[in-house]
Design a protein around this motif. Structure first.
Motif, PDB file in Angstrom:
ATOM      1  N   LYS A   1     -13.259  -2.041   1.287  1.00 34.59           N
ATOM      2  CA  LYS A   1     -12.561  -3.231   0.943  1.00 34.59           C
ATOM      3  C   LYS A   1     -11.778  -3.937   2.186  1.00 34.59           C
ATOM      4  CE  LYS A   1     -10.695  -1.326  -3.355  1.00 34.59           C
ATOM      5  NZ  LYS A   1      -9.942  -0.258  -3.609  1.00 34.59           N
ATOM      6  N   PRO A   2     -11.481  -5.187   1.964  1.00 33.96           N
ATOM      7  CA  PRO A   2     -10.732  -6.021   3.075  1.00 33.96           C
ATOM      8  C   PRO A   2      -9.443  -5.572   3.145  1.00 33.96           C
ATOM      9  CG  PRO A   2     -11.380  -7.545   1.292  1.00 33.96           C
ATOM     10  CD  PRO A   2     -12.057  -6.256   0.942  1.00 33.96           C
ATOM     11  N   PHE A   3      -8.790  -5.754   4.233  1.00 32.45           N
ATOM     12  CA  PHE A   3      -7.588  -5.159   4.391  1.00 32.45           C
ATOM     13  C   PHE A   3      -6.605  -5.842   3.406  1.00 32.45           C
ATOM     14  CE2 PHE A   3      -3.284  -5.458   6.681  1.00 32.45           C
ATOM     15  CZ  PHE A   3      -2.886  -4.249   6.707  1.00 32.45           C
ATOM     16  N   GLU A   4      -6.878  -7.244   3.257  1.00 34.00           N
ATOM     17  CA  GLU A   4      -5.799  -7.870   2.062  1.00 34.00           C
ATOM     18  C   GLU A   4      -5.926  -7.061   0.859  1.00 34.00           C
ATOM     19  OE1 GLU A   4      -9.078 -10.060   3.230  1.00 34.00           O
ATOM     20  OE2 GLU A   4      -7.892  -9.356   4.883  1.00 34.00           O
ATOM     21  N   ARG A   5      -6.991  -6.336   0.490  1.00 32.47           N
ATOM     22  CA  ARG A   5      -6.800  -5.689  -0.897  1.00 32.47           C
ATOM     23  C   ARG A   5      -6.869  -4.086  -0.531  1.00 32.47           C
ATOM     24  NH1 ARG A   5     -11.818  -6.243  -3.719  1.00 32.47           N
ATOM     25  NH2 ARG A   5     -10.813  -4.983  -5.088  1.00 32.47           N
ATOM     26  N   ALA A   6      -6.224  -3.811   0.540  1.00 29.91           N
ATOM     27  CA  ALA A   6      -5.992  -2.359   0.655  1.00 29.91           C
ATOM     28  C   ALA A   6      -5.430  -1.511  -0.567  1.00 29.91           C
ATOM     29  CB  ALA A   6      -5.489  -2.090   1.981  1.00 29.91           C
ATOM     30  N   GLY A   7      -5.833  -0.495  -0.645  1.00 31.84           N
ATOM     31  CA  GLY A   7      -5.031   0.248  -2.036  1.00 31.84           C
ATOM     32  C   GLY A   7      -5.139  -0.475  -3.348  1.00 31.84           C
ATOM     33  N   ASP A   8      -5.970  -1.642  -3.583  1.00 31.69           N
ATOM     34  CA  ASP A   8      -5.765  -2.046  -4.613  1.00 31.69           C
ATOM     35  C   ASP A   8      -6.710  -1.519  -5.698  1.00 31.69           C
ATOM     36  OD1 ASP A   8      -5.626  -4.047  -6.692  1.00 31.69           O
ATOM     37  OD2 ASP A   8      -6.600  -5.795  -5.510  1.00 31.69           O
ATOM     38  N   LYS A   9      -6.310  -0.660  -6.654  1.00 34.45           N
ATOM     39  CA  LYS A   9      -6.931  -0.050  -7.766  1.00 34.45           C
ATOM     40  C   LYS A   9      -6.058   0.185  -8.957  1.00 34.45           C
ATOM     41  CE  LYS A   9      -7.347   4.208  -8.156  1.00 34.45           C
ATOM     42  NZ  LYS A   9      -7.721   5.532  -8.582  1.00 34.45           N
ATOM     43  N   PRO A  10      -6.572   0.050  -9.903  1.00 32.70           N
ATOM     44  CA  PRO A  10      -5.859   0.128 -11.183  1.00 32.70           C
ATOM     45  C   PRO A  10      -4.741   1.542 -10.957  1.00 32.70           C
ATOM     46  CG  PRO A  10      -7.940  -0.411 -11.805  1.00 32.70           C
ATOM     47  CD  PRO A  10      -8.041  -0.081 -10.459  1.00 32.70           C
ATOM     48  N   CYS A  11      -3.632   1.445 -11.261  1.00 31.22           N
ATOM     49  CA  CYS A  11      -2.904   2.526 -11.115  1.00 31.22           C
ATOM     50  C   CYS A  11      -1.424   2.250 -11.784  1.00 31.22           C
ATOM     51  CB  CYS A  11      -2.504   2.650  -9.730  1.00 31.22           C
ATOM     52  SG  CYS A  11      -1.591   4.224  -9.186  1.00 31.22           S
ATOM     53  N   GLY A  12      -0.755   3.176 -12.273  1.00 34.15           N
ATOM     54  CA  GLY A  12       0.676   3.240 -12.843  1.00 34.15           C
ATOM     55  C   GLY A  12       1.616   2.979 -11.714  1.00 34.15           C
ATOM     56  N   ASP A  13       1.387   3.326 -10.236  1.00 29.82           N
ATOM     57  CA  ASP A  13       2.073   2.774  -9.204  1.00 29.82           C
ATOM     58  C   ASP A  13       3.357   3.824  -9.243  1.00 29.82           C
ATOM     59  OD1 ASP A  13       0.205   0.962  -8.558  1.00 29.82           O
ATOM     60  OD2 ASP A  13       1.133  -0.643  -9.977  1.00 29.82           O
ATOM     61  N   ALA A  14       3.258   4.827  -9.915  1.00 26.76           N
ATOM     62  CA  ALA A  14       4.714   5.683  -9.743  1.00 26.76           C
ATOM     63  C   ALA A  14       4.382   6.669  -8.918  1.00 26.76           C
ATOM     64  CB  ALA A  14       4.909   6.113 -11.448  1.00 26.76           C
TER      65      ALA A  14
ATOM     66  N   ASN B   1       4.328  -1.306  -4.456  1.00 26.26           N
ATOM     67  CA  ASN B   1       3.380  -2.180  -4.584  1.00 26.26           C
ATOM     68  C   ASN B   1       2.185  -1.533  -3.739  1.00 26.26           C
ATOM     69  OD1 ASN B   1       1.698  -4.139  -3.407  1.00 26.26           O
ATOM     70  ND2 ASN B   1       3.185  -5.584  -4.107  1.00 26.26           N
ATOM     71  N   ARG B   2       1.111  -1.293  -4.697  1.00 30.06           N
ATOM     72  CA  ARG B   2       0.170  -0.385  -4.064  1.00 30.06           C
ATOM     73  C   ARG B   2      -0.707  -1.032  -2.853  1.00 30.06           C
ATOM     74  NH1 ARG B   2      -0.361  -2.331  -8.309  1.00 30.06           N
ATOM     75  NH2 ARG B   2      -2.088  -3.751  -8.875  1.00 30.06           N
ATOM     76  N   VAL B   3      -0.879  -2.476  -2.694  1.00 29.90           N
ATOM     77  CA  VAL B   3      -1.352  -2.967  -1.760  1.00 29.90           C
ATOM     78  C   VAL B   3      -0.431  -2.977  -0.266  1.00 29.90           C
ATOM     79  CG1 VAL B   3      -2.660  -5.153  -0.659  1.00 29.90           C
ATOM     80  CG2 VAL B   3      -3.021  -4.210  -2.985  1.00 29.90           C
ATOM     81  N   VAL B   4       0.608  -3.546  -0.452  1.00 28.59           N
ATOM     82  CA  VAL B   4       1.424  -3.517   0.648  1.00 28.59           C
ATOM     83  C   VAL B   4       1.891  -2.109   1.134  1.00 28.59           C
ATOM     84  CG1 VAL B   4       3.654  -4.340   1.616  1.00 28.59           C
ATOM     85  CG2 VAL B   4       2.612  -5.509  -0.471  1.00 28.59           C
ATOM     86  N   PHE B   5       1.898  -1.021   0.166  1.00 28.10           N
ATOM     87  CA  PHE B   5       2.442   0.352   0.747  1.00 28.10           C
ATOM     88  C   PHE B   5       0.991   0.880   1.263  1.00 28.10           C
ATOM     89  CE2 PHE B   5       1.946   4.945  -0.424  1.00 28.10           C
ATOM     90  CZ  PHE B   5       2.720   5.241   0.277  1.00 28.10           C
ATOM     91  N   THR B   6       0.001   0.819   0.873  1.00 29.06           N
ATOM     92  CA  THR B   6      -1.316   1.099   1.396  1.00 29.06           C
ATOM     93  C   THR B   6      -1.685   0.583   3.018  1.00 29.06           C
ATOM     94  OG1 THR B   6      -2.223   1.399  -0.694  1.00 29.06           O
ATOM     95  CG2 THR B   6      -3.609   1.904   1.243  1.00 29.06           C
ATOM     96  N   GLN B   7      -1.019  -0.872   2.995  1.00 29.18           N
ATOM     97  CA  GLN B   7      -1.217  -1.459   4.153  1.00 29.18           C
ATOM     98  C   GLN B   7      -0.408  -0.841   5.446  1.00 29.18           C
ATOM     99  OE1 GLN B   7      -0.601  -5.520   3.046  1.00 29.18           O
ATOM    100  NE2 GLN B   7      -2.774  -6.266   2.913  1.00 29.18           N
ATOM    101  N   ARG B   8       0.773  -0.505   4.699  1.00 31.60           N
ATOM    102  CA  ARG B   8       1.751   0.039   5.893  1.00 31.60           C
ATOM    103  C   ARG B   8       1.117   1.421   6.273  1.00 31.60           C
ATOM    104  NH1 ARG B   8       5.502   4.627   5.128  1.00 31.60           N
ATOM    105  NH2 ARG B   8       6.426   3.752   3.429  1.00 31.60           N
ATOM    106  N   LEU B   9       0.556   2.113   5.209  1.00 33.84           N
ATOM    107  CA  LEU B   9       0.088   3.453   5.799  1.00 33.84           C
ATOM    108  C   LEU B   9      -1.000   3.326   6.772  1.00 33.84           C
ATOM    109  CD1 LEU B   9      -0.305   5.447   2.322  1.00 33.84           C
ATOM    110  CD2 LEU B   9       1.399   5.755   4.204  1.00 33.84           C
ATOM    111  N   ILE B  10      -1.859   2.263   6.567  1.00 30.55           N
ATOM    112  CA  ILE B  10      -2.930   1.921   7.615  1.00 30.55           C
ATOM    113  C   ILE B  10      -2.589   1.536   8.810  1.00 30.55           C
ATOM    114  CG2 ILE B  10      -5.011   0.204   8.092  1.00 30.55           C
ATOM    115  CD1 ILE B  10      -5.426   0.308   4.820  1.00 30.55           C
ATOM    116  N   ASN B  11      -1.576   0.653   8.927  1.00 31.66           N
ATOM    117  CA  ASN B  11      -0.956   0.015  10.082  1.00 31.66           C
ATOM    118  C   ASN B  11      -0.198   1.303  11.051  1.00 31.66           C
ATOM    119  OD1 ASN B  11      -1.541  -2.636   9.772  1.00 31.66           O
ATOM    120  ND2 ASN B  11       0.193  -3.040   8.733  1.00 31.66           N
ATOM    121  N   ASP B  12       0.525   2.311  10.104  1.00 27.30           N
ATOM    122  CA  ASP B  12       1.180   3.499  10.687  1.00 27.30           C
ATOM    123  C   ASP B  12       0.048   4.259  11.827  1.00 27.30           C
ATOM    124  OD1 ASP B  12       3.660   2.590  10.016  1.00 27.30           O
ATOM    125  OD2 ASP B  12       3.954   4.266   8.722  1.00 27.30           O
TER     126      ASP B  12
END
Ligand SMILES: Cc1cc2nc3c(=O)[nH]c(=O)nc-3n(C[C@H](O)[C@H](O)[C@H](O)COP(=O)(O)OP(=O)(O)OC[C@H]3O[C@@H](n4cnc5c(N)ncnc54)[C@H](O)[C@@H]3O)c2cc1C
Length: 450
Positions: free
Chosen positions: A36-49, A96-107
């Motif tokens: 996936k492109p970085f803009e959609r990192a972590g973007d999958k159907p989820c309850g997000d809890a 927010n699964r995308v912003v959260f996953t992007q942070r993990l990738i950036n870290d």
């Protein structure tokens, strides 16, 4: 000469990004790859809890700011009639699964990992039973090879690397469809304000969500927005979860005139963990390694646990990648979560066979109460006191003796399987015998309890 890495990670979801962070921090040359492109990192159907304790335990910074959709203070578990409601207190987040996953990738990148998006890991390169590297592909570059000592499959349920491994590698272990939960969810903006938006709601109802449940998870930081979904057990021929959600849930008045913000479905593995997270230079973490909680289907926090266990074992092995050198990954995971997961797998199978009437009765009579659910969720133990309380109720009301004896047997088998996983073999040589014994406990459990 192909570029050489200590570790290549296929998949930059929560599992892959967490592993990359811990590996890079320990100085390993790490490549994290996602289709996936970085803009959609972590973007999958989820309850997000996500529960707060996962961040504390794994040592990952808690989500904040844009990474958050909501704050969670408790979960309500609601009986089929909706007349009984248990409140289980516990801090957590709607991420927010995308912003959260992007942070993990950036870290992970800040720690020194390389990251390639829009790139697929096509397969492992294995020669004479030993991992040599991986074949990558992108639209821009076409196919190319990289050399690696370890290749981690963090591709979620697609298990893109594991599924083409030799059948006799125990890390492959394809899933039985009955051990899947097939789920569909929508994010909706409701017309009315949501009461108690910091309380997530799980509705138990075999007639609406056979072998699963339906959920109502408000995003407390976005007024009127809710993540609503429904999951059913796979392989049973049940109706599609999307159809059930529309026919049985979205007709409720709270959803009238609500607007769909997002929709989508996916499958979740709800079973015991893989027998081994490492084999011949291949490792598996997250959904690919079946690390999800079998009862509630939450898998992000436990994906992080498996990622850390595998990363720390690779780092500790100091360049040795044989099974014995990496075996610490299994000991770590089984102790941290796998043993509890196996015990919850028995509870999951038991719950999937309970009738609407039995569920209602158990909750109405408080055979299991909110505190018990908290203990079960934390330890994977069905406490003796629940069984004792159930037996007392049976004596008093002379009701459901068959159900009560099954409940007692469930408690015994949950203990037995948890202890078996806690006695996970010290070396790879012990795996076969241990797995055969495990299979025997499963067979007995199914014959006597289900
Ligand atoms: C409807 C639904 C609701 C859920 N609700 C919750 C919840 O509320 N809380 C919770 O904790 N969990 C929940 N889960 C489970 C949770 O979503 C997963 O356990 C979690 O996302 C697993 O993370 P992962 O990193 O292992 O896999 P994934 O998030 O699936 O990430 C895998 C990554 O691999 C990439 N990929 C795949 N193939 C390749 C390839 N060949 N090459 C390169 N990249 C590849 C994908 O693009 C993806 O980014 C839910 C699941 C579903 C389906």
């Amino acid at each position: 000469m192909p570029e050489r890495y200590d570790v290549v990670i296929a998949g930059a979801g929560v599992a892959g990004a967490t592993a990359a962070y811990f590996l890079a921090r320990r100085g390993l040359k790490t490549l994290l790859v996602d289709v996936k492109p970085f803009e959609r990192a972590g973007d999958k159907p989820c309850g997000d809890a996500m529960a707060k304790h996962h961040f504390e335990n794994v040592g990952i910074r808690e989500p904040s700011g844009e990474e958050l959709e909501g704050i969670v203070k408790a979960i309500d578990i609601i009986s089929p009639s909706e007349e009984v409601r248990y409140r289980v207190a516990g801090d957590g987040y709607e991420v927010n699964r995308v912003v959260f996953t992007q942070r993990l990738i950036n870290d992970a990148k800040d720690a020194g990992a390389e990251y390639l998006d829009k790139t697929q890991v096509r397969k492992a390169i294995i020669k004479e039973g030993v991992l040599r590297g991986a074949i990558l592909w992108s639209r821009e570059r076409g196919e190319w090879e990289v050399a690696a000592d370890v290749l981690i499959d963090a591709t979620g349920m697609s298990r893109a690397i594991l599924r083409s491994l030799p059948d006799d590698w125990p890390i492959k272990d394809p899933i039985d469809p009955k051990d899947l939960n097939v789920a569909y969810r929508e994010i909706r903006k409701l017309r009315a304000e949501i009461e108690e938006p910091e309380v997530l709601r799980i509705y138990l109802s075999p007639s609406k969500a056979p072998g699963g449940y339906w959920w109502f998870f408000p995003y407390s930081l976005k007024e009127g927005v809710v993540n609503v979904g429904l999951g059913v057990q796979g392989g049973m021929g049940y109706p599609l979860p999307r159809n059930l959600l529309y026919e049985k849930i979205l007709i409720r008045p709270e959803f009238s005139d609500s607007a769909i913000i997002e929709s989508g479905g996916a499958a979740v593995p709800t079973r015991r963990p893989l027998d081994t997270l490492v084999w011949n230079g291949i490792a598996a973490i997250g959904d690919a390694a079946y690390t999800v909680n079998p009862v509630h289907g939450g898998g992000k926090g436990t994906a992080m646990i498996s990622a850390k266990c595998v990363a720390e074992a690779i780092a500790a092995a100091g360049g040795n990648v044989d099974n014995a050198s990496l075996w610490g990954a299994n000991k770590c995971y089984m102790e941290a979560y796998g043993a509890k997961q196996a015990s919850l797998d028995f509870l999951r199978m038991f719950l999937q066979r309970m009738s609407e009437e039995d569920l209602e009765w158990v909750m109405r009579k408080r055979v299991v109460d909110a505190e018990d659910i908290n203990i079960m969720a934390t330890s994977g133990d069905l406490e003796e006191k629940i069984v004792a309380r159930a037996l007392r109720l049976m004596m008093a009301a002379i009701r459901r003796p068959a159900f009560m004896s099954r409940l007692k047997a469930l408690s015994d088998y949950m203990k037995e399987i948890k202890n078996h996983y806690l006695r996970y073999p010290e070396t790879p040589e012990g795996l076969r015998e241990w797995a055969l014994k495990r299979d025997k406990i499963y067979e007995e459990f199914k014959a006597r309890v289900l």
